[in-house]
Design a protein around this motif. Structure first.
Motif, PDB file in Angstrom:
ATOM      1  N   ASP A 181       0.834  -1.212   0.000  1.00 50.37           N
ATOM      2  CA  ASP A 181       0.000   0.000   0.000  1.00 50.37           C
ATOM      3  C   ASP A 181       0.864   1.256   0.000  1.00 50.37           C
ATOM      4  OD1 ASP A 181      -2.149  -1.623   0.005  1.00 50.37           O
ATOM      5  OD2 ASP A 181      -2.522  -1.470   2.167  1.00 50.37           O
ATOM      6  N   GLY A 182       1.965   1.221   0.716  1.00 45.03           N
ATOM      7  CA  GLY A 182       2.843   2.396   0.772  1.00 45.03           C
ATOM      8  C   GLY A 182       3.485   2.683  -0.564  1.00 45.03           C
ATOM      9  N   SER A 183       3.774   1.630  -1.328  1.00 46.49           N
ATOM     10  CA  SER A 183       4.432   1.844  -2.617  1.00 46.49           C
ATOM     11  C   SER A 183       3.504   2.516  -3.629  1.00 46.49           C
ATOM     12  CB  SER A 183       4.924   0.499  -3.177  1.00 46.49           C
ATOM     13  OG  SER A 183       3.806  -0.350  -3.429  1.00 46.49           O
ATOM     14  N   LYS A 184       2.207   2.547  -3.386  1.00 45.89           N
ATOM     15  CA  LYS A 184       1.252   3.167  -4.296  1.00 45.89           C
ATOM     16  C   LYS A 184       1.109   4.662  -4.042  1.00 45.89           C
ATOM     17  CE  LYS A 184      -1.495  -1.043  -4.886  1.00 45.89           C
ATOM     18  NZ  LYS A 184      -2.834  -1.680  -4.703  1.00 45.89           N
ATOM     19  N   LEU A 185       1.647   5.155  -2.899  1.00 47.53           N
ATOM     20  CA  LEU A 185       1.558   6.591  -2.603  1.00 47.53           C
ATOM     21  C   LEU A 185       2.442   7.388  -3.561  1.00 47.53           C
ATOM     22  CD1 LEU A 185       1.724   6.406   1.308  1.00 47.53           C
ATOM     23  CD2 LEU A 185      -0.304   6.594  -0.125  1.00 47.53           C
ATOM     24  N   LYS A 186       1.982   8.612  -3.921  1.00 41.81           N
ATOM     25  CA  LYS A 186       2.756   9.453  -4.839  1.00 41.81           C
ATOM     26  C   LYS A 186       2.680  10.905  -4.375  1.00 41.81           C
ATOM     27  CE  LYS A 186       3.384  10.541  -9.724  1.00 41.81           C
ATOM     28  NZ  LYS A 186       2.913  10.299 -11.114  1.00 41.81           N
ATOM     29  N   CYS A 187       3.809  11.548  -4.358  1.00 43.53           N
ATOM     30  CA  CYS A 187       3.887  12.936  -3.895  1.00 43.53           C
ATOM     31  C   CYS A 187       3.458  13.893  -5.016  1.00 43.53           C
ATOM     32  CB  CYS A 187       5.315  13.254  -3.459  1.00 43.53           C
ATOM     33  SG  CYS A 187       5.542  14.948  -2.870  1.00 43.53           S
ATOM     34  N   ASP A 188       2.540  14.827  -4.681  1.00 40.24           N
ATOM     35  CA  ASP A 188       2.066  15.809  -5.660  1.00 40.24           C
ATOM     36  C   ASP A 188       3.096  16.877  -5.923  1.00 40.24           C
ATOM     37  OD1 ASP A 188      -1.266  15.635  -4.214  1.00 40.24           O
ATOM     38  OD2 ASP A 188      -0.330  14.412  -5.801  1.00 40.24           O
ATOM     39  N   HIS A 189       4.131  17.026  -5.048  1.00 37.01           N
ATOM     40  CA  HIS A 189       5.133  18.084  -5.208  1.00 37.01           C
ATOM     41  C   HIS A 189       6.299  17.636  -6.078  1.00 37.01           C
ATOM     42  CE1 HIS A 189       7.745  21.446  -4.257  1.00 37.01           C
ATOM     43  NE2 HIS A 189       8.681  20.570  -3.841  1.00 37.01           N
ATOM     44  N   CYS A 190       6.927  16.489  -5.659  1.00 33.50           N
ATOM     45  CA  CYS A 190       8.119  16.036  -6.393  1.00 33.50           C
ATOM     46  C   CYS A 190       7.809  14.943  -7.407  1.00 33.50           C
ATOM     47  CB  CYS A 190       9.189  15.568  -5.431  1.00 33.50           C
ATOM     48  SG  CYS A 190       8.712  14.089  -4.474  1.00 33.50           S
ATOM     49  N   GLY A 191       6.636  14.329  -7.299  1.00 37.56           N
ATOM     50  CA  GLY A 191       6.250  13.296  -8.250  1.00 37.56           C
ATOM     51  C   GLY A 191       6.801  11.917  -7.933  1.00 37.56           C
ATOM     52  N   LYS A 192       7.522  11.770  -6.813  1.00 38.85           N
ATOM     53  CA  LYS A 192       8.075  10.463  -6.458  1.00 38.85           C
ATOM     54  C   LYS A 192       7.037   9.638  -5.693  1.00 38.85           C
ATOM     55  CE  LYS A 192      12.833  12.188  -6.168  1.00 38.85           C
ATOM     56  NZ  LYS A 192      14.010  12.355  -5.295  1.00 38.85           N
ATOM     57  N   VAL A 193       7.202   8.300  -5.750  1.00 41.27           N
ATOM     58  CA  VAL A 193       6.264   7.408  -5.070  1.00 41.27           C
ATOM     59  C   VAL A 193       6.823   7.000  -3.715  1.00 41.27           C
ATOM     60  CG1 VAL A 193       5.357   6.486  -7.245  1.00 41.27           C
ATOM     61  CG2 VAL A 193       7.298   5.364  -6.155  1.00 41.27           C
ATOM     62  N   GLY A 194       5.899   6.546  -2.861  1.00 43.13           N
ATOM     63  CA  GLY A 194       6.310   6.080  -1.538  1.00 43.13           C
ATOM     64  C   GLY A 194       5.992   7.056  -0.437  1.00 43.13           C
ATOM     65  N   HIS A 195       5.585   8.270  -0.764  1.00 43.04           N
ATOM     66  CA  HIS A 195       5.214   9.224   0.268  1.00 43.04           C
ATOM     67  C   HIS A 195       4.257  10.251  -0.327  1.00 43.04           C
ATOM     68  CE1 HIS A 195       8.629  11.194  -1.787  1.00 43.04           C
ATOM     69  NE2 HIS A 195       7.998  12.339  -1.459  1.00 43.04           N
ATOM     70  N   THR A 196       3.657  11.043   0.566  1.00 46.21           N
ATOM     71  CA  THR A 196       2.717  12.091   0.140  1.00 46.21           C
ATOM     72  C   THR A 196       3.385  13.454   0.259  1.00 46.21           C
ATOM     73  OG1 THR A 196       1.816  12.271   2.379  1.00 46.21           O
ATOM     74  CG2 THR A 196       0.747  10.695   0.895  1.00 46.21           C
ATOM     75  N   LYS A 197       2.676  14.506  -0.186  1.00 48.15           N
ATOM     76  CA  LYS A 197       3.210  15.867  -0.171  1.00 48.15           C
ATOM     77  C   LYS A 197       3.508  16.337   1.240  1.00 48.15           C
ATOM     78  CE  LYS A 197       2.103  20.563  -1.720  1.00 48.15           C
ATOM     79  NZ  LYS A 197       1.121  21.414  -2.435  1.00 48.15           N
ATOM     80  N   SER A 198       2.660  15.918   2.197  1.00 50.61           N
ATOM     81  CA  SER A 198       2.847  16.367   3.573  1.00 50.61           C
ATOM     82  C   SER A 198       4.125  15.810   4.205  1.00 50.61           C
ATOM     83  CB  SER A 198       1.645  15.957   4.428  1.00 50.61           C
ATOM     84  OG  SER A 198       1.509  14.542   4.460  1.00 50.61           O
ATOM     85  N   PHE A 248      10.378  15.420   1.756  1.00 53.85           N
ATOM     86  CA  PHE A 248      11.584  15.991   2.357  1.00 53.85           C
ATOM     87  C   PHE A 248      11.898  17.367   1.764  1.00 53.85           C
ATOM     88  CE2 PHE A 248      11.981  12.720   4.991  1.00 53.85           C
ATOM     89  CZ  PHE A 248      12.572  11.528   4.570  1.00 53.85           C
ATOM     90  N   GLU A 249      11.496  17.600   0.466  1.00 55.00           N
ATOM     91  CA  GLU A 249      11.817  18.887  -0.149  1.00 55.00           C
ATOM     92  C   GLU A 249      11.024  20.018   0.494  1.00 55.00           C
ATOM     93  OE1 GLU A 249      12.732  17.076  -4.625  1.00 55.00           O
ATOM     94  OE2 GLU A 249      11.213  18.646  -4.348  1.00 55.00           O
ATOM     95  N   LEU A 250       9.890  19.685   1.131  1.00 54.16           N
ATOM     96  CA  LEU A 250       9.065  20.689   1.782  1.00 54.16           C
ATOM     97  C   LEU A 250       9.309  20.753   3.290  1.00 54.16           C
ATOM     98  CD1 LEU A 250       5.685  20.143  -0.102  1.00 54.16           C
ATOM     99  CD2 LEU A 250       7.390  21.922  -0.520  1.00 54.16           C
ATOM    100  N   VAL A 251       9.428  19.561   3.955  1.00 62.31           N
ATOM    101  CA  VAL A 251       9.575  19.528   5.406  1.00 62.31           C
ATOM    102  C   VAL A 251      11.028  19.508   5.844  1.00 62.31           C
ATOM    103  CG1 VAL A 251       7.358  18.378   5.647  1.00 62.31           C
ATOM    104  CG2 VAL A 251       9.450  17.010   5.514  1.00 62.31           C
ATOM    105  N   GLY A 252      11.937  19.316   4.872  1.00 60.74           N
ATOM    106  CA  GLY A 252      13.360  19.289   5.200  1.00 60.74           C
ATOM    107  C   GLY A 252      13.877  17.864   5.357  1.00 60.74           C
ATOM    108  N   TYR A 253      15.163  17.716   4.967  1.00 60.21           N
ATOM    109  CA  TYR A 253      15.790  16.398   5.082  1.00 60.21           C
ATOM    110  C   TYR A 253      16.280  16.159   6.505  1.00 60.21           C
ATOM    111  CZ  TYR A 253      15.733  16.114  -0.011  1.00 60.21           C
ATOM    112  OH  TYR A 253      15.331  16.052  -1.321  1.00 60.21           O
ATOM    113  N   PRO A 254      16.243  14.937   6.963  1.00 57.37           N
ATOM    114  CA  PRO A 254      16.741  14.664   8.321  1.00 57.37           C
ATOM    115  C   PRO A 254      18.236  14.883   8.402  1.00 57.37           C
ATOM    116  CG  PRO A 254      16.254  12.615   7.182  1.00 57.37           C
ATOM    117  CD  PRO A 254      15.755  13.733   6.300  1.00 57.37           C
ATOM    118  N   CYS A 255      18.708  15.314   9.575  1.00 63.05           N
ATOM    119  CA  CYS A 255      20.144  15.562   9.758  1.00 63.05           C
ATOM    120  C   CYS A 255      20.920  14.249   9.768  1.00 63.05           C
ATOM    121  CB  CYS A 255      20.366  16.316  11.061  1.00 63.05           C
ATOM    122  SG  CYS A 255      19.584  17.950  11.071  1.00 63.05           S
TER     123      CYS A 255
END
Length: 232
Positions: free
Chosen positions: A205-222, A225-232
């Motif tokens: 189910d997670g692999s079907k998620l797609k980000c509306d911002h970067c277009g990559k799969v596996g996560h949503t816009k919220s 990382f490009e919006l919330v920042g990359y982990p240190c």
């Protein structure tokens, strides 16, 4: 046993006497007695043949052997008692195998130390006491982890069951214990399989998620990382 089956046991215990009243009866007796002598000699160790083959009757052969070998075997009795008192059921030994080994020792001990023949009440009480001793020895040598409950049930009865009935109770408890163990294993296997399928389904189910911002799969816009920042 062979002589008893042929009704010839009386030739060695002395109950069938030599016939002297009639020639025909004597010949029949002599024929049967010779057959019994041959049976004993053929069953004996060949090293004994020279000392028993010249006996006059089967009774003489039997008495000769009895005087030489029918002695109380105190060392063997001591060994049997030690084996019975120190017996313990090994984890890999089945109840049937263990009972067979235990019963074999008990039967041999009974042959070495038979109870006196008597029909009085005291004899019956002594016989019951001997049977109770066997039951206690058998229960005490069983695996306490698996049979503690049924052992306590048997011991707490007003009159102890016979050794055969005790074995039957233990065998039924072993069947119940095995069935319960198999059922628990199936439940654990089912739970593990369900957890594995659930985790796998979540991954799919997670692999079907797609980000509306970067277009990559596996996560949503919220969670991009490009919006919330990359982990240190």
């Amino acid at each position: 046993m062979a002589l008893r089956a042929k009704t010839k046991l009386g030739f060695i215990d002395g109950s069938i006497k030599r016939s002297t009243s009639h020639k025909v009866d004597y010949l029949n007796w002599e024929k049967a007695d010779s057959m019994v002598m041959a049976c004993i000699i053929n069953s004996a160790n060949p090293n004994l043949h020279g000392s028993i083959s010249r006996a006059a009757t089967a009774r003489d052969v039997w008495l000769d052997l009895e005087e030489r070998f029918a002695q109380t075997n105190a060392p063997r009795i001591h060994q049997l008692w030690c084996s019975l008192c120190l017996m313990e059921q090994e984890p890999y030994t089945s109840v049937i195998e263990f009972y067979t080994k235990f019963k074999t020792l008990i039967d041999e001990l009974n042959e070495q130390q038979p109870l006196p023949e008597c029909t009085c009440r005291a004899s019956k009480e002594l016989s019951q006491r001997e049977e109770d001793h066997r039951v206690h020895l058998f229960l005490g040598s069983l695996d306490n982890e698996r049979f503690a409950h049924v052992k306590a049930t048997i011991i707490n009865t007003d009159t102890l069951p016979s050794l055969r009935r005790t074995f039957n109770f233990i065998l039924r408890e072993k069947t119940r214990f095995t069935a319960e163990k198999e059922r628990n294993n199936k439940v654990e296997s089912g739970s593990a399989f369900y957890s594995f399928r659930t985790s796998k389904q979540k991954g799919r189910d997670g692999s079907k998620l797609k980000c509306d911002h970067c277009g990559k799969v596996g996560h949503t816009k919220s969670k991009c990382f490009e919006l919330v920042g990359y982990p240190c």
